[in-house]
Design a protein around this motif. Structure first.
Motif, PDB file in Angstrom:
ATOM      1  N   MET A  95      48.064 -40.872  18.061  1.00 31.66           N
ATOM      2  CA  MET A  95      46.658 -41.197  17.853  1.00 31.66           C
ATOM      3  C   MET A  95      45.785 -40.596  18.943  1.00 31.66           C
ATOM      4  SD  MET A  95      46.516 -45.123  16.465  1.00 31.66           S
ATOM      5  CE  MET A  95      47.031 -45.538  14.800  1.00 31.66           C
ATOM      6  N   ARG A  96      46.226 -40.704  20.190  1.00 30.53           N
ATOM      7  CA  ARG A  96      45.407 -40.171  21.283  1.00 30.53           C
ATOM      8  C   ARG A  96      45.270 -38.652  21.169  1.00 30.53           C
ATOM      9  NH1 ARG A  96      48.559 -43.873  25.120  1.00 30.53           N
ATOM     10  NH2 ARG A  96      47.340 -45.796  25.153  1.00 30.53           N
ATOM     11  N   LEU A 158      41.176 -44.134  10.774  1.00 29.53           N
ATOM     12  CA  LEU A 158      42.580 -44.284  10.390  1.00 29.53           C
ATOM     13  C   LEU A 158      42.848 -43.669   9.024  1.00 29.53           C
ATOM     14  CD1 LEU A 158      45.407 -45.448  10.959  1.00 29.53           C
ATOM     15  CD2 LEU A 158      44.616 -47.611   9.963  1.00 29.53           C
ATOM     16  N   ILE A 159      41.900 -43.772   8.096  1.00 28.08           N
ATOM     17  CA  ILE A 159      42.080 -43.208   6.762  1.00 28.08           C
ATOM     18  C   ILE A 159      42.295 -41.698   6.851  1.00 28.08           C
ATOM     19  CG2 ILE A 159      40.935 -42.747   4.555  1.00 28.08           C
ATOM     20  CD1 ILE A 159      41.952 -45.551   4.808  1.00 28.08           C
ATOM     21  N   ASP A 160      41.491 -41.011   7.640  1.00 31.79           N
ATOM     22  CA  ASP A 160      41.621 -39.554   7.773  1.00 31.79           C
ATOM     23  C   ASP A 160      42.909 -39.177   8.509  1.00 31.79           C
ATOM     24  OD1 ASP A 160      39.161 -39.183   6.507  1.00 31.79           O
ATOM     25  OD2 ASP A 160      38.053 -39.322   8.401  1.00 31.79           O
ATOM     26  N   ALA A 161      43.355 -40.019   9.424  1.00 36.13           N
ATOM     27  CA  ALA A 161      44.526 -39.704  10.236  1.00 36.13           C
ATOM     28  C   ALA A 161      45.839 -40.034   9.535  1.00 36.13           C
ATOM     29  CB  ALA A 161      44.454 -40.459  11.559  1.00 36.13           C
ATOM     30  N   ARG A 481      41.414 -49.582   2.012  1.00 43.22           N
ATOM     31  CA  ARG A 481      42.576 -48.725   2.238  1.00 43.22           C
ATOM     32  C   ARG A 481      43.082 -48.865   3.675  1.00 43.22           C
ATOM     33  NH1 ARG A 481      43.679 -44.737  -1.532  1.00 43.22           N
ATOM     34  NH2 ARG A 481      42.126 -44.426  -3.177  1.00 43.22           N
ATOM     35  N   ALA A 482      42.154 -48.895   4.622  1.00 45.11           N
ATOM     36  CA  ALA A 482      42.541 -49.043   6.027  1.00 45.11           C
ATOM     37  C   ALA A 482      43.212 -50.392   6.265  1.00 45.11           C
ATOM     38  CB  ALA A 482      41.324 -48.885   6.931  1.00 45.11           C
ATOM     39  N   HIS A 483      42.712 -51.438   5.622  1.00 48.99           N
ATOM     40  CA  HIS A 483      43.321 -52.769   5.740  1.00 48.99           C
ATOM     41  C   HIS A 483      44.771 -52.731   5.267  1.00 48.99           C
ATOM     42  CE1 HIS A 483      43.799 -57.143   5.409  1.00 48.99           C
ATOM     43  NE2 HIS A 483      44.252 -56.931   4.188  1.00 48.99           N
ATOM     44  N   VAL A 484      45.033 -52.050   4.155  1.00 49.02           N
ATOM     45  CA  VAL A 484      46.403 -51.932   3.650  1.00 49.02           C
ATOM     46  C   VAL A 484      47.278 -51.189   4.659  1.00 49.02           C
ATOM     47  CG1 VAL A 484      47.847 -50.927   1.827  1.00 49.02           C
ATOM     48  CG2 VAL A 484      45.700 -52.061   1.227  1.00 49.02           C
TER      49      VAL A 484
END
Length: 560
Positions: A95-96, A158-161, A481-484
């Motif tokens: 992530m970083r 997070l969705i894009d990653a 989507r991010a929550h999932v």
């Protein structure tokens, strides 16, 4: 003394009132000896022995200087262990590294970890999660309060990653646990929303993500929309969530689709999405909802194979032929028996394995007996009804599939229990049928491989009851989507913890959450110190390959 020095002696004394002399008398309870020869270690042992007579908090107050105050206590153990696994999987580093190329703040990684830890330890809404992060838990590297908007920005990123993140997380998970990924189990659930209306139609790209520049004709159903509900709530908008799980129960990836998406098309997208992953020869395992001919052909591309459940009732010609073949069952494990049947090559090239569970057969027979008894009670005396009344009763029964399965109507319009249907059903008691394209595994291995599909079902149960995937407090598709994805990452860490310790997550969490970090403040400043580790906590940390958390976390001198 002879050299002129003054020597002091220390004694533990107690004043008692002498009623006869009407004066206070000093009674020496214990003599510590000369002040310059004091046995400090012995005094510590004495104090420790006396403190055992007190509650932990009372002992702390009694032994601390009068100015030292115990100001705060936060749970440390659960988040510490999850953070260790998060680091071992390389999620923080990935992530970083990805964040460097964006304008996002570096602590996005810490915020996302905190939200994942919240799902695993104390599931709540994002508003509740921010309060939990600030007041109830220690998240290393996240001492500054987190606001809701920071959480939402992190979730949007997070969705894009996720595509790149998911692949790297899988590779690192396989290395960490030395996984042999030769079976992938796939299944879906639906989760509903307490909303009156479905989302408006939107355009979507090849990944199923919404796009803004689609024509009206090209638009598809919104994300939260009506569909075939697996929660028995067809009246509410829903989404479909899919998960791929290894034979060890490790969830390697998660997907979400609009609520009206049919199961038959999902597994093809899943295989397409994982085509570039470093997988060995894969056998996909799924239930009968994915057994269409198109899915079977797709799963065999690039040398892949499948083990799929087949419908027993109203199934294919191959299934009917397989069930009609004679043969002897072989015992596999526990109460499972198997029988492989061979069909002519012009009928099917796949292998078919019939599985039989005697205990399940007894349960199936008992359930059917209750249903038939209820049906007989409903139609008893119906011969005396008028034709219209019988038709009305027939209509009522037709809305109840369990009852309708055993009902027949005579040419004269009379209602009867269908004995042939009962006999046909009895022949299926305790049985399930498997279809396999791989010529190598034995019938026993095929049956046991499919039985491990229960690991996916266990994952769904934990998603709903442990991680609390529902209710979802979001309306925007990207946030849902991010929550999932947050729920998937939490389940991933939980499964790794269970795999490495051999304990349930409930037991692990309860033990680790007793490890706290206390804050003490006095005239000289403040410091944070953890509670002592229990034997259970030490055992869990050792099994996870994690070091013990340091005893003193920080010491801050008072400002002059």
């Amino acid at each position: 003394m002879a050299d002129g020095k003054t020597v002091g002696y220390l004694q533990l004394a107690h004043n008692e009132w002498d009623p006869a002399a009407k004066a206070s008398r000093t009674k020496v309870l214990y003599s510590f000896g000369r002040e310059d020869q004091l046995d400090v270690a012995g005094i510590r042992r004495l104090v420790a022995a006396l403190c055992r007579l007190l509650e932990q908090g009372e002992a702390l107050v009694a032994t601390a200087p009068a100015e030292l105050r115990f100001t705060e206590s936060k749970a440390l153990g659960g988040a510490f262990a999850l953070d260790g696994l998060w680091h071992a999987l390389g999620i923080d580093a990935v992530m970083r590294r990805m964040l460097v190329t964006t304008r996002m703040e570096p602590r996005v990684e810490r915020i996302l970890f905190a939200l994942v830890a919240n799902r695993a330890l104390a599931p709540s809404s994002k508003l509740g999660a921010t309060r939990w992060i600030e007041h109830d838990v220690v998240i290393d590297g996240l001492d500054v309060p987190v606001v809701d908007e920071s959480c939402y920005r992190a979730m949007d990123w997070l969705i894009d990653a996720e595509p790149e993140l998911g692949r790297i997380v899988f590779d690192n998970t396989a290395d960490l646990l030395n996984l042999e990924v030769d079976l992938l189990f796939f299944d879906t659930i639906s989760t509903y929303f307490e909303a009156e209306d479905a989302d408006a139609p939107v355009g979507r790209d090849e990944r199923g993500m919404p796009v803004a520049d689609a024509s009206a004709a090209a638009k598809q159903a919104g994300f939260r929309t009506l569909g075939k509900s697996k929660d028995s709530r067809p009246d509410l908008p829903q989404i479909v969530v899919g998960m791929a799980v290894t034979r060890d129960g490790i969830p390697v990836r998660c997907w979400s689709w609009p609520g009206n998406t049919a199961d038959s098309a999902l597994i093809r997208q899943v295989k397409h999405d994982m085509r570039d992953w470093s997988l060995s020869r894969i056998v996909w395992v799924a239930d009968r909802g994915f057994a269409s001919a198109a899915n079977r052909r797709y799963l065999q591309r690039a040398g892949g194979h499948y083990i799929l459940g087949e419908k027993l009732r109203g199934g294919t010609a191959e299934a009917d032929a397989a069930l009609s073949r004679q043969g002897r069952y072989r015992h596999v494990a526990d109460n499972l028996q198997v029988k492989e049947v061979r069909l002519s090559s012009d009928l099917a090239e796949d292998r078919f394995v019939i599985c039989f569970n005697p205990d399940a057969a007894i349960r199936d027979a008992a359930i059917r007996a209750r249903i038939v008894a209820l049906l007989e009670e409903m139609i008893n005396g119906s011969d005396t009804l008028s034709r219209d009344q019988r038709a009305e009763l027939r209509g009522v029964i037709s809305t109840k599939p369990g009852l309708n399965r055993y009902l027949r109507t005579t040419p004269g319009g009379l209602l009867r229990v269908d004995k042939k249907a009962i006999d046909a059903e009895a022949n299926l008691d305790g049985k399930f049928l498997l279809r396999c394209s791989d010529p190598k595994p034995s019938a026993e291995d095929i049956a046991l491989g499919y039985k491990q599909l229960l690991e996916v079902e266990r994952g769904w149960r934990d998603m709903k009851s442990v991680i609390d995937m529902r209710p979802v407090y979001h309306r925007v598709e990207a946030r849902i989507r991010a929550h999932v994805l947050l729920c998937w990452l939490a389940l991933l860490l939980i499964r790794i913890a269970e795999t490495k310790t051999g304990q349930t997550w409930a037991a692990i969490r309860d033990e680790l959450q007793r490890l706290h970090l206390g804050t003490f403040t006095g005239p000289a400043g403040s410091f944070r110190q953890r509670t002592e580790l229990t034997a259970g906590q030490k055992k869990i940390l050792a099994a996870l390959g994690l070091p013990e958390p340091r005893r003193i976390f920080e010491a801050t001198p008072a400002t002059p």
